[in-house]
Scaffold this active site. Sequence first.
Site, PDB file in Angstrom:
ATOM      1  N   HIS A   1      -3.795  -4.722   0.758  1.00 52.51           N
ATOM      2  CA  HIS A   1      -3.196  -5.204   2.005  1.00 52.51           C
ATOM      3  C   HIS A   1      -3.279  -6.730   2.056  1.00 52.51           C
ATOM      4  O   HIS A   1      -4.334  -7.282   2.410  1.00 52.51           O
ATOM      5  CB  HIS A   1      -3.940  -4.612   3.207  1.00 52.51           C
ATOM      6  CG  HIS A   1      -3.628  -3.181   3.463  1.00 52.51           C
ATOM      7  ND1 HIS A   1      -2.658  -2.776   4.348  1.00 52.51           N
ATOM      8  CD2 HIS A   1      -4.148  -2.054   2.940  1.00 52.51           C
ATOM      9  CE1 HIS A   1      -2.597  -1.444   4.376  1.00 52.51           C
ATOM     10  NE2 HIS A   1      -3.491  -0.987   3.514  1.00 52.51           N
TER      11      HIS A   1
ATOM     12  N   CYS B   1       0.841  -1.208   0.000  1.00 51.46           N
ATOM     13  CA  CYS B   1       0.000   0.000   0.000  1.00 51.46           C
ATOM     14  C   CYS B   1       0.878   1.261   0.000  1.00 51.46           C
ATOM     15  O   CYS B   1       1.539   1.528  -0.993  1.00 51.46           O
ATOM     16  CB  CYS B   1      -0.962  -0.032   1.191  1.00 51.46           C
ATOM     17  SG  CYS B   1      -2.209   1.261   1.112  1.00 51.46           S
TER      18      CYS B   1
ATOM     19  N   GLU C   1      -2.073  -8.746   4.155  1.00 46.95           N
ATOM     20  CA  GLU C   1      -2.251  -9.171   5.550  1.00 46.95           C
ATOM     21  C   GLU C   1      -3.706  -9.017   6.020  1.00 46.95           C
ATOM     22  O   GLU C   1      -4.080  -9.499   7.085  1.00 46.95           O
ATOM     23  CB  GLU C   1      -1.304  -8.391   6.466  1.00 46.95           C
ATOM     24  CG  GLU C   1      -1.703  -6.954   6.785  1.00 46.95           C
ATOM     25  CD  GLU C   1      -1.392  -5.942   5.680  1.00 46.95           C
ATOM     26  OE1 GLU C   1      -1.045  -6.349   4.538  1.00 46.95           O
ATOM     27  OE2 GLU C   1      -1.538  -4.738   5.959  1.00 46.95           O
TER      28      GLU C   1
END
Length: 206
Positions: free
Chosen positions: A185, A80, A187
Amino acid sequence: MAPRVAVVRYGVGNIYSIVSGLRRAGAEPVVVECIRNPGEWDGIVLPGVGAYQAASARLHDCARELGEALRMGAQLLGVCLGLQLVFTEGREAGEQGFGLALLPGKVERLVAAKLPHIGWSRVHRVPGRDCRLLEGVEDGEYFYYVHSYAYTRVEEPWVCAASRYGETLYAAVVEAPPVYGTQFHPERSGRQGRRVLENWVRLLRR
Ligand SMILES: NC(=O)CC[C@H](N)C(=O)O
């Protein structure tokens, strides 16, 4: 031996979701303020939370050692904001900031009725381009985004997947070894995001 990965803390947001995601993907993540011992790292992650200007100012303090680590064989993953900092410059809040210029070009504001873009969007491979981070991921899978800016030169050879938000088509995945990055993202993108992190960790020397 798990590959050692430096997670550079330059923003103000929570970076612990990327740290735990990297650990689950098989790496040994270490949070650092800057890269001090370039030869120590198999991977370097620029995480994705914070404002461009503040992060770029902090990152320039360790740009030399970061470049040295890449020359010594470390692989970079920008997430990002971290991906945005890989390019030459970014514009945020009306100000111009300068990134690491590891890849040419600038990061621009998305053209959309509602910003920031917070939510899930499909990621499509650019035909004919190898996308190692998306190995084993269905084309058109959804990934999670939180951003108002992106790199929009999707015709460049280092853009291997793209997403669309509002009127803007932008880079979702960038690969120019040893530089890798995602605007989404991983994660926070469930099992497909975990696969992306596993694919990147697998690239690291053991
Ligand atoms: N998650 C973030 O920090 C977003 C990065 C950047 N501030 C943007 O709005 O695009």
